[in-house]
Enzyme design. Structure first.
Site, PDB file in Angstrom:
ATOM      1  N   GLY A  44       0.821  -1.444  -0.029  1.00 21.49           N
ATOM      2  CA  GLY A  44      -0.049  -0.033  -0.007  1.00 21.49           C
ATOM      3  C   GLY A  44       0.832   1.253   0.086  1.00 21.49           C
ATOM      4  N   CYS A  45       1.820   1.260   0.869  1.00 26.05           N
ATOM      5  CA  CYS A  45       2.474   2.369   0.847  1.00 26.05           C
ATOM      6  C   CYS A  45       3.555   2.674  -0.421  1.00 26.05           C
ATOM      7  CB  CYS A  45       3.746   2.376   2.050  1.00 26.05           C
ATOM      8  SG  CYS A  45       2.876   2.323   3.582  1.00 26.05           S
ATOM      9  N   THR A  46       4.019   1.580  -0.892  1.00 28.37           N
ATOM     10  CA  THR A  46       4.413   1.584  -2.388  1.00 28.37           C
ATOM     11  C   THR A  46       3.811   2.415  -3.470  1.00 28.37           C
ATOM     12  OG1 THR A  46       6.152  -0.191  -1.789  1.00 28.37           O
ATOM     13  CG2 THR A  46       5.974   0.467  -4.052  1.00 28.37           C
TER      14      THR A  46
END
Length: 149
Positions: A44-46
């Site tokens: 998700g953060c990527t």
């Protein structure tokens, strides 16, 4: 206490992914997108970081700067930024002082740091607080709010 819409963003200092000193007051005078995310190199953060990367020029064209903050180390941020060619500032908040200063919540019974995006105007006033664990919706909201300024 959480920072809410209408509040003046507090000044803070941190280290960037390259180890440089960062002080928020040096960036006031232009619109800012400050987004807190849980962890480097997670799916998700990527997705979120790469979305900001892909539209970074749109933010720049509107005079805005994008700043990502997580509890990861400067070295982790540096690898993350290089791997994904992130052109914006990543700040290390390993002590969680900035996260606490902004009042960013934790999710999943306190196990996962929250994902919150703050839109700040040229005067340092918070015009939007967007809290969603859905990584892919932050960019659209941030760009829409910056365009309104």
């Amino acid at each position: 206490m959480a920072i809410t819409k209408g509040a003046v963003v507090p000044n803070f200092k941190a280290k960037t992914q390259s180890g440089d000193s960062f002080e928020l007051s040096n960036y006031l005078g232009k619109p800012l997108v400050i987004y807190f995310y849980p962890k480097d190199n997670t799916p998700g953060c990527t997705t979120q970081a790469c979305s900001f990367r892909d539209q970074y020029q749109d933010f720049q064209d509107l005079g805005a700067e994008v700043i990502g903050i997580s509890g990861d180390s400067e070295a982790s941020h540096d690898k993350f930024a290089q791997k994904h060619k992130l052109p914006f500032i990543l700040l290390s908040d390993s002590s969680k002082k900035i996260r606490t200063l902004f009042g960013v919540p934790t999710h999943f019974f306190g196990l996962m740091p929250g994902r919150v995006t703050y839109i700040i105007d040229k005067q340092g006033k918070v015009v939007s607080v967007f809290d969603s664990m859905k990584a892919n919706v932050h960019i659209e909201h941030a760009l829409k709010m910056i365009k309104k300024m």
